[in-house]
Write a protein that holds these residues in place. Sequence first.
Motif, PDB file in Angstrom:
ATOM      1  N   PRO A  28       0.827  -1.205   0.000  1.00 43.44           N
ATOM      2  CA  PRO A  28       0.000   0.000   0.000  1.00 43.44           C
ATOM      3  C   PRO A  28       0.866   1.261   0.000  1.00 43.44           C
ATOM      4  CG  PRO A  28      -0.119  -1.104   2.130  1.00 43.44           C
ATOM      5  CD  PRO A  28       0.671  -1.979   1.209  1.00 43.44           C
ATOM      6  N   ARG A  29       0.322   2.303  -0.598  1.00 43.83           N
ATOM      7  CA  ARG A  29       1.048   3.567  -0.660  1.00 43.83           C
ATOM      8  C   ARG A  29       1.185   4.176   0.724  1.00 43.83           C
ATOM      9  NH1 ARG A  29      -1.652   7.093  -5.509  1.00 43.83           N
ATOM     10  NH2 ARG A  29      -1.197   5.661  -7.177  1.00 43.83           N
ATOM     11  N   ALA A  30       2.233   4.933   0.895  1.00 43.85           N
ATOM     12  CA  ALA A  30       2.399   5.676   2.143  1.00 43.85           C
ATOM     13  C   ALA A  30       1.404   6.829   2.137  1.00 43.85           C
ATOM     14  CB  ALA A  30       3.821   6.213   2.238  1.00 43.85           C
ATOM     15  N   PRO A  31       0.846   7.169   3.298  1.00 47.92           N
ATOM     16  CA  PRO A  31      -0.115   8.275   3.323  1.00 47.92           C
ATOM     17  C   PRO A  31       0.573   9.604   2.996  1.00 47.92           C
ATOM     18  CG  PRO A  31       0.276   7.432   5.541  1.00 47.92           C
ATOM     19  CD  PRO A  31       0.997   6.537   4.585  1.00 47.92           C
ATOM     20  N   THR A  32      -0.158  10.457   2.329  1.00 47.72           N
ATOM     21  CA  THR A  32       0.379  11.771   1.949  1.00 47.72           C
ATOM     22  C   THR A  32       0.436  12.680   3.168  1.00 47.72           C
ATOM     23  OG1 THR A  32      -1.805  12.645   1.438  1.00 47.72           O
ATOM     24  CG2 THR A  32      -0.604  11.550  -0.366  1.00 47.72           C
ATOM     25  N   PRO A  33       1.212  13.755   3.099  1.00 50.56           N
ATOM     26  CA  PRO A  33       1.244  14.695   4.228  1.00 50.56           C
ATOM     27  C   PRO A  33      -0.145  15.255   4.555  1.00 50.56           C
ATOM     28  CG  PRO A  33       3.060  15.151   2.757  1.00 50.56           C
ATOM     29  CD  PRO A  33       2.214  14.104   2.092  1.00 50.56           C
ATOM     30  N   TRP A  34      -0.963  15.482   3.537  1.00 51.05           N
ATOM     31  CA  TRP A  34      -2.328  15.978   3.766  1.00 51.05           C
ATOM     32  C   TRP A  34      -3.142  14.968   4.569  1.00 51.05           C
ATOM     33  CZ3 TRP A  34      -5.930  19.385   4.353  1.00 51.05           C
ATOM     34  CH2 TRP A  34      -7.255  19.070   4.144  1.00 51.05           C
ATOM     35  N   MET A  35      -3.051  13.681   4.204  1.00 47.27           N
ATOM     36  CA  MET A  35      -3.808  12.656   4.914  1.00 47.27           C
ATOM     37  C   MET A  35      -3.338  12.528   6.370  1.00 47.27           C
ATOM     38  SD  MET A  35      -6.129  11.683   2.921  1.00 47.27           S
ATOM     39  CE  MET A  35      -6.764  10.350   3.897  1.00 47.27           C
ATOM     40  N   LEU A  36      -2.037  12.606   6.585  1.00 47.30           N
ATOM     41  CA  LEU A  36      -1.510  12.545   7.949  1.00 47.30           C
ATOM     42  C   LEU A  36      -1.989  13.741   8.766  1.00 47.30           C
ATOM     43  CD1 LEU A  36       2.129  11.379   7.179  1.00 47.30           C
ATOM     44  CD2 LEU A  36       0.286  10.025   8.175  1.00 47.30           C
ATOM     45  N   PHE A  37      -2.012  14.911   8.143  1.00 49.59           N
ATOM     46  CA  PHE A  37      -2.493  16.123   8.806  1.00 49.59           C
ATOM     47  C   PHE A  37      -3.965  15.973   9.192  1.00 49.59           C
ATOM     48  CE2 PHE A  37      -4.487  20.328   8.575  1.00 49.59           C
ATOM     49  CZ  PHE A  37      -3.702  21.042   9.464  1.00 49.59           C
ATOM     50  N   CYS A  38      -4.770  15.438   8.282  1.00 48.23           N
ATOM     51  CA  CYS A  38      -6.209  15.240   8.557  1.00 48.23           C
ATOM     52  C   CYS A  38      -6.413  14.238   9.688  1.00 48.23           C
ATOM     53  CB  CYS A  38      -6.937  14.767   7.312  1.00 48.23           C
ATOM     54  SG  CYS A  38      -7.195  16.063   6.103  1.00 48.23           S
ATOM     55  N   GLN A  39      -5.674  13.140   9.668  1.00 51.86           N
ATOM     56  CA  GLN A  39      -5.812  12.138  10.724  1.00 51.86           C
ATOM     57  C   GLN A  39      -5.468  12.725  12.086  1.00 51.86           C
ATOM     58  OE1 GLN A  39      -3.263   8.919   9.547  1.00 51.86           O
ATOM     59  NE2 GLN A  39      -4.648   8.202   7.944  1.00 51.86           N
ATOM     60  N   LYS A  40      -4.460  13.577  12.099  1.00 52.91           N
ATOM     61  CA  LYS A  40      -3.986  14.140  13.349  1.00 52.91           C
ATOM     62  C   LYS A  40      -4.948  15.196  13.901  1.00 52.91           C
ATOM     63  CE  LYS A  40      -0.322  17.135  14.185  1.00 52.91           C
ATOM     64  NZ  LYS A  40       1.025  17.582  13.889  1.00 52.91           N
ATOM     65  N   ASN A  41      -5.557  15.996  13.034  1.00 48.33           N
ATOM     66  CA  ASN A  41      -6.324  17.152  13.480  1.00 48.33           C
ATOM     67  C   ASN A  41      -7.840  17.008  13.399  1.00 48.33           C
ATOM     68  OD1 ASN A  41      -4.024  18.820  14.044  1.00 48.33           O
ATOM     69  ND2 ASN A  41      -3.698  18.880  11.842  1.00 48.33           N
ATOM     70  N   ARG A  42      -8.343  16.012  12.693  1.00 51.25           N
ATOM     71  CA  ARG A  42      -9.786  15.894  12.487  1.00 51.25           C
ATOM     72  C   ARG A  42     -10.542  15.642  13.795  1.00 51.25           C
ATOM     73  NH1 ARG A  42     -10.675  12.325   8.009  1.00 51.25           N
ATOM     74  NH2 ARG A  42      -9.773  10.774   9.377  1.00 51.25           N
ATOM     75  N   ALA A  43     -10.062  14.724  14.606  1.00 49.75           N
ATOM     76  CA  ALA A  43     -10.764  14.382  15.842  1.00 49.75           C
ATOM     77  C   ALA A  43     -10.834  15.582  16.785  1.00 49.75           C
ATOM     78  CB  ALA A  43     -10.084  13.204  16.523  1.00 49.75           C
ATOM     79  N   ALA A  44      -9.745  16.315  16.899  1.00 50.61           N
ATOM     80  CA  ALA A  44      -9.724  17.490  17.777  1.00 50.61           C
ATOM     81  C   ALA A  44     -10.687  18.554  17.276  1.00 50.61           C
ATOM     82  CB  ALA A  44      -8.311  18.053  17.872  1.00 50.61           C
ATOM     83  N   TRP A  45     -10.740  18.756  15.957  1.00 51.09           N
ATOM     84  CA  TRP A  45     -11.644  19.761  15.406  1.00 51.09           C
ATOM     85  C   TRP A  45     -13.092  19.349  15.610  1.00 51.09           C
ATOM     86  CZ3 TRP A  45     -15.616  20.518  12.062  1.00 51.09           C
ATOM     87  CH2 TRP A  45     -15.910  21.839  11.762  1.00 51.09           C
ATOM     88  N   LYS A  46     -13.392  18.081  15.378  1.00 52.32           N
ATOM     89  CA  LYS A  46     -14.771  17.601  15.564  1.00 52.32           C
ATOM     90  C   LYS A  46     -15.191  17.693  17.027  1.00 52.32           C
ATOM     91  CE  LYS A  46     -15.803  14.710  11.652  1.00 52.32           C
ATOM     92  NZ  LYS A  46     -16.412  13.477  11.223  1.00 52.32           N
ATOM     93  N   GLN A  47     -14.269  17.452  17.939  1.00 52.52           N
ATOM     94  CA  GLN A  47     -14.593  17.549  19.357  1.00 52.52           C
ATOM     95  C   GLN A  47     -14.850  19.006  19.744  1.00 52.52           C
ATOM     96  OE1 GLN A  47     -11.522  16.102  21.924  1.00 52.52           O
ATOM     97  NE2 GLN A  47     -12.929  15.743  23.621  1.00 52.52           N
ATOM     98  N   ALA A  48     -14.109  19.918  19.162  1.00 49.30           N
ATOM     99  CA  ALA A  48     -14.302  21.336  19.454  1.00 49.30           C
ATOM    100  C   ALA A  48     -15.546  21.893  18.771  1.00 49.30           C
ATOM    101  CB  ALA A  48     -13.073  22.128  19.024  1.00 49.30           C
ATOM    102  N   ASN A  49     -16.002  21.260  17.700  1.00 51.95           N
ATOM    103  CA  ASN A  49     -17.169  21.719  16.935  1.00 51.95           C
ATOM    104  C   ASN A  49     -18.172  20.588  16.763  1.00 51.95           C
ATOM    105  OD1 ASN A  49     -16.036  24.410  16.173  1.00 51.95           O
ATOM    106  ND2 ASN A  49     -14.512  23.095  15.216  1.00 51.95           N
ATOM    107  N   PRO A  50     -18.850  20.175  17.829  1.00 53.32           N
ATOM    108  CA  PRO A  50     -19.766  19.035  17.711  1.00 53.32           C
ATOM    109  C   PRO A  50     -21.011  19.335  16.871  1.00 53.32           C
ATOM    110  CG  PRO A  50     -19.917  19.995  19.894  1.00 53.32           C
ATOM    111  CD  PRO A  50     -18.792  20.682  19.189  1.00 53.32           C
ATOM    112  N   ASP A  51     -21.358  20.615  16.709  1.00 57.67           N
ATOM    113  CA  ASP A  51     -22.558  20.980  15.952  1.00 57.67           C
ATOM    114  C   ASP A  51     -22.295  21.072  14.449  1.00 57.67           C
ATOM    115  OD1 ASP A  51     -23.530  21.196  18.478  1.00 57.67           O
ATOM    116  OD2 ASP A  51     -23.554  23.385  18.513  1.00 57.67           O
TER     117      ASP A  51
END
Length: 103
Positions: A28-51
């Motif tokens: 499998p391909r290595a994840p791109t920097p964009w994908m790594l950034f999304c994985q790292k920051n998505r959960a925190a953003w969703k927790q801060a913005n539940p609505d």
Amino acid sequence: MPKATSSKTTKAATKTAKEKPAKVDKEPRAPTPWMLFCQKNRAAWKQANPDAKGNEWMKALAEQWKDSPENPNHYDNVAWKSTRFLNDFPIEEIQTFLSQEIV
């Protein structure tokens, strides 16, 4: 008179004749920097913005990505890859600029 079927014209016979070769397992391909950034920051953003609805998180992360140091296309990370800028100036002017001491 009905046509006699032979083993060569049945569905099973044609199916086995058309079998595809087995696929080779690819690494499998290595994840791109964009994908790594999304994985790292998505959960925190969703927790801060539940609505938040739909892909609002994607828009917000894209805005953060523009100025992120993790972005390989960010202006701090691009070491003058483009020569178009340098071609706008005469070579003597570039050489004098590069030879000056930076204070």
